[in-house]
Design an enzyme around this catalytic site. Structure first.
Site, PDB file in Angstrom:
ATOM      1  N   SER A 128       8.002   4.691 -13.280  1.00 14.63           N
ATOM      2  CA  SER A 128       6.660   4.246 -13.649  1.00 14.63           C
ATOM      3  C   SER A 128       6.345   4.582 -15.090  1.00 14.63           C
ATOM      4  O   SER A 128       6.786   5.597 -15.619  1.00 14.63           O
ATOM      5  CB  SER A 128       5.604   4.889 -12.755  1.00 14.63           C
ATOM      6  OG  SER A 128       4.314   4.488 -13.189  1.00 14.63           O
ATOM      7  N   LYS A 182       7.329   5.430  -4.925  1.00 13.55           N
ATOM      8  CA  LYS A 182       6.889   4.564  -6.032  1.00 13.55           C
ATOM      9  C   LYS A 182       5.955   3.474  -5.502  1.00 13.55           C
ATOM     10  O   LYS A 182       4.960   3.112  -6.145  1.00 13.55           O
ATOM     11  CB  LYS A 182       8.093   3.946  -6.743  1.00 13.55           C
ATOM     12  CG  LYS A 182       7.732   2.915  -7.825  1.00 13.55           C
ATOM     13  CD  LYS A 182       6.823   3.508  -8.892  1.00 13.55           C
ATOM     14  CE  LYS A 182       6.695   2.682 -10.166  1.00 13.55           C
ATOM     15  NZ  LYS A 182       6.202   1.349 -10.068  1.00 13.55           N
ATOM     16  N   HIS A 185       2.670   5.013  -5.036  1.00  8.96           N
ATOM     17  CA  HIS A 185       2.112   5.198  -6.388  1.00  8.96           C
ATOM     18  C   HIS A 185       1.402   3.909  -6.817  1.00  8.96           C
ATOM     19  O   HIS A 185       0.274   3.934  -7.308  1.00  8.96           O
ATOM     20  CB  HIS A 185       3.233   5.545  -7.374  1.00  8.96           C
ATOM     21  CG  HIS A 185       2.856   5.385  -8.820  1.00  8.96           C
ATOM     22  ND1 HIS A 185       2.774   4.147  -9.434  1.00  8.96           N
ATOM     23  CD2 HIS A 185       2.504   6.292  -9.771  1.00  8.96           C
ATOM     24  CE1 HIS A 185       2.397   4.306 -10.695  1.00  8.96           C
ATOM     25  NE2 HIS A 185       2.232   5.591 -10.923  1.00  8.96           N
ATOM     26  N   ASN A 186       2.067   2.787  -6.619  1.00  9.00           N
ATOM     27  CA  ASN A 186       1.462   1.525  -7.035  1.00  9.00           C
ATOM     28  C   ASN A 186       0.238   1.175  -6.199  1.00  9.00           C
ATOM     29  O   ASN A 186      -0.732   0.628  -6.712  1.00  9.00           O
ATOM     30  CB  ASN A 186       2.496   0.396  -6.955  1.00  9.00           C
ATOM     31  CG  ASN A 186       3.404   0.373  -8.173  1.00  9.00           C
ATOM     32  OD1 ASN A 186       3.741   1.435  -8.702  1.00  9.00           O
ATOM     33  ND2 ASN A 186       3.812  -0.789  -8.600  1.00  9.00           N
ATOM     34  N   GLU A 189      -2.409   3.072  -7.612  1.00  8.72           N
ATOM     35  CA  GLU A 189      -2.729   2.422  -8.899  1.00  8.72           C
ATOM     36  C   GLU A 189      -3.691   1.248  -8.668  1.00  8.72           C
ATOM     37  O   GLU A 189      -4.682   1.096  -9.383  1.00  8.72           O
ATOM     38  CB  GLU A 189      -1.410   1.950  -9.522  1.00  8.72           C
ATOM     39  CG  GLU A 189      -1.505   1.067 -10.739  1.00  8.72           C
ATOM     40  CD  GLU A 189      -0.101   0.605 -11.195  1.00  8.72           C
ATOM     41  OE1 GLU A 189       0.782   1.467 -11.392  1.00  8.72           O
ATOM     42  OE2 GLU A 189       0.106  -0.620 -11.331  1.00  8.72           O
ATOM     43  N   ARG A 447     -11.128  -1.966  26.156  1.00  8.91           N
ATOM     44  CA  ARG A 447      -9.707  -2.247  26.416  1.00  8.91           C
ATOM     45  C   ARG A 447      -9.376  -2.043  27.897  1.00  8.91           C
ATOM     46  O   ARG A 447      -8.592  -2.780  28.497  1.00  8.91           O
ATOM     47  CB  ARG A 447      -8.820  -1.334  25.549  1.00  8.91           C
ATOM     48  CG  ARG A 447      -8.919  -1.642  24.063  1.00  8.91           C
ATOM     49  CD  ARG A 447      -8.052  -0.682  23.242  1.00  8.91           C
ATOM     50  NE  ARG A 447      -6.638  -0.902  23.457  1.00  8.91           N
ATOM     51  CZ  ARG A 447      -5.783   0.008  23.913  1.00  8.91           C
ATOM     52  NH1 ARG A 447      -6.209   1.222  24.207  1.00  8.91           N
ATOM     53  NH2 ARG A 447      -4.522  -0.295  24.074  1.00  8.91           N
TER      54      ARG A 447
HETATM   55  C1  6PG Z   1       4.249   1.275 -13.175  1.00  9.70           C
HETATM   56  C2  6PG Z   1       3.584   0.011 -12.750  1.00  9.70           C
HETATM   57  C3  6PG Z   1       4.579  -1.091 -12.775  1.00  9.70           C
HETATM   58  C4  6PG Z   1       3.945  -2.410 -12.847  1.00  9.70           C
HETATM   59  C5  6PG Z   1       3.734  -3.182 -11.642  1.00  9.70           C
HETATM   60  C6  6PG Z   1       2.344  -3.744 -11.570  1.00  9.70           C
HETATM   61  O1  6PG Z   1       4.188   2.198 -12.402  1.00  9.70           O
HETATM   62  O2  6PG Z   1       4.776   1.314 -14.285  1.00  9.70           O
HETATM   63  O3  6PG Z   1       3.080   0.134 -11.468  1.00  9.70           O
HETATM   64  O4  6PG Z   1       5.463  -0.901 -11.740  1.00  9.70           O
HETATM   65  O5  6PG Z   1       2.998  -2.590 -13.811  1.00  9.70           O
HETATM   66  O6  6PG Z   1       4.654  -4.237 -11.772  1.00  9.70           O
HETATM   67  O7  6PG Z   1       2.216  -4.397 -10.405  1.00  9.70           O
HETATM   68  P1  6PG Z   1       1.326  -5.688 -10.204  1.00  9.70           P
HETATM   69  O8  6PG Z   1       1.931  -6.766 -11.070  1.00  9.70           O
HETATM   70  O9  6PG Z   1       1.467  -5.948  -8.765  1.00  9.70           O
HETATM   71  O10 6PG Z   1      -0.043  -5.343 -10.651  1.00  9.70           O
END
Ligand code: 6PG
Length: 481
Positions: A128, A182, A185-186, A189, A447
């Site tokens: 990242s 990772k 992490h995203n 993000e 249920r």
């Molecule tokens: C990082 C970012 C990287 C990236 C993704 C964004 O950690 O450096 O997360 O992996 O910018 O490709 O993802 P999207 O295009 O789905 O926003």
């Protein structure tokens, strides 16, 4: 053979990572790209790097010291498999193939298993930090075998970002663990970005401040507990003026957010694991919602609350502070949910992931880097098996401080007709998880009514069913969940 590390794939991320590697003491870097033209271009542009170019996979393998170590930096997907197939042909048992792309972790598990059968090590490593991070120091999340880590550890440590004296890389766990982390992490993000966007929208629509003025607010927030890379770049984006129109750039950018898939994977995986990552999910859905202009045009005719939302002048500062606190509290929820997913993933896939170590390697280099991660590291240092991150004393106190403001902001957004899906879903999650009793009891009753799915009782062990279509007496039943 003169190189201790090689890079395959020389698009911007790959060439920047190769340059980063070459700039560190002790590394000599072999480079390979499918088209040699690109390799030549990188070689010509960066003579200082001392790259060893290879025109074929065989030349690439010959250029590498044993155990050969190569990092693949190609677009995730079929291209990765193609490169792995070629490397496996020219590498030997004990050598190491690293995939540094944003691979989907089940693919990494599959690839690791297949490559391991040849005696070669395969390491899926999340990287990242974008292009800049690749060049100057990313945060790196490698999975793979312990054997590979012996060779790979020092190389990755040499190029990772440094946070408080420690390199932002750790051996996350075996096979797909690195790419799993990772992925989360995203997801975090996505949540972080959406929360910031909601804060901006509420301030703009509530106070009428222009983007440049709001940039100053974010710059100010960046000096406090919200200090982070994403807040910092938000100020930069909001300050930017479009050269062709003279308008704030944010006003001329089409309001449709893209996504390459990692956020959706985080949510899909969480659904399978039964982990509620509602903030991350809403952030992902918010991007989807934005990207359907055909629906938005039609839905634009639907009625709103009918009144303009204006924060009275004497309450503007207080409102902005409320939004800041709502952002902070929702951010705590997003991280708490993300770490919950990592914990559940580790249990499901048998990875021994140290959550505190993950928070530490995210302190520098990566997109979600923030002061805040030190607090997460502290929380896990204190209680390594913390079941709910936000229940740690520091965060509990912070939410306690923020919650009145958080509630006011969610109410204001709802009344004003301003979408705040991440703020409001985070607050609902908070109220749900801390609830003494949930209406899940009623869902269980429903249920049992239509499907005899049974329920448990609060006052005695066992599994029960009410004979709804008969005399409605209760019987002990076999547990069907
Ligand atoms: C990082 C970012 C990287 C990236 C993704 C964004 O950690 O450096 O997360 O992996 O910018 O490709 O993802 P999207 O295009 O789905 O926003």
């Amino acid at each position: 053979a003169a190189a201790n590390i090689g890079v395959v794939g020389l698009a911007v991320m790959g060439s920047n990572l190769a340059r980063n590697l070459a700039s560190r003491e002790g590394n000599t870097v072999a480079i390979f790209n499918r088209s040699y033209e690109k390799t030549q271009g990188v070689l010509d542009a960066h003579p200082e790097a001392g790259f060893i170019p290879a025109a074929t996979y065989q030349e690439f393998a010959d250029a590498l010291q044993k155990p050969r170590t190569a990092i693949i930096m190609v677009k995730a997907g079929a291209g990765t498999d193609a490169v792995i197939d070629e490397l496996v042909k020219v590498f030997e048992p004990g050598d190491i193939i690293v995939d540094g792309g944003n691979a989907y972790f089940p693919d990494t598990i599959r690839r690791e298993k297949a490559v391991r059968a040849t005696g070669i090590n395969f390491v899926g490593a999340g990287i990242s930090g974008g292009e800049e991070g690749a060049l100057t120091g990313p945060s790196i999340m490698p999975g793979g075998s312990d054997e590979s880590w012996v060779t790979l550890g020092p190389i990755l440590r040499s190029i990772a970002a440094i946070a408080e004296g420690e390199p932002c890389v750790t051996h996350v766990g075996h096979d797909g663990a690195g790419h799993f982390v990772k992925m989360v992490h995203n997801g975090i993000e996505y949540a972080d970005m959406q929360l910031i966007a909601e804060a901006y929208d509420l301030i703009r629509r509530g106070t009428g401040k222009n983007p440049a003025e709001i940039a100053e607010i974010f710059a100010e927030w960046n000096k406090g507990e919200l200090e982070s890379y994403l807040i910092e770049i938000t100020a930069e984006v909001l300050r930017q003026v479009d050269a062709s129109t003279g308008a704030p750039l944010v006003d001329v950018i089409l309001d449709q957010a893209g996504a390459k898939g990692t956020g959706a994977w985080t949510v899909q995986t969480a659904l399978s694991l039964g982990v509620p990552v509602s903030g991350i999910a809403e952030a992902t859905f918010a991007r989807s919602l934005s990207s359907h202009p055909e629906q938005r045009v039609v839905a634009g005719a639907l009625p709103g609350p009918g009144e303009e939302f204006t924060v009275p002048a004497d309450q503007v500062d207080a409102f902005i502070e409320d939004v800041r606190l709502a952002l902070y509290a929702s951010k705590i929820v997003a991280y708490s949910q993300g770490f919950d997913e990592i914990r559940a993933g580790a249990a499901e896939y048998g990875w021994n992931i140290e959550l505190g170590a993950i928070s530490k390697i995210w302190r520098g280099g990566c997109i979600i880097r923030a002061q805040f991660l030190n607090r997460i590291a502290d929380a896990y240092a204190e209680t390594p098996d913390l079941p709910v991150l936000m229940a740690a004393s520091y965060f509990a106190e912070a939410i306690g401080r923020a919650q009145a403001a958080w509630r006011r902001v969610v109410v204001a957004a709802a009344q004003a007709g301003i979408p705040a899906p991440a703020f409001s879903s985070s607050l609902s999650y908070y109220d749900g998880i801390r609830a003494d009793r949930l209406p899940a009891a009623l869902v269980q009753g429903q249920r049992d009514f239509f499907g005899a799915h049974t329920y448990k009782r609060i006052d005695k062990p066992g599994t029960f069913h009410t004979q709804w279509s008969g005399d409605r007496t209760e019987i002990e039943a076999v547990d069907t969940h």
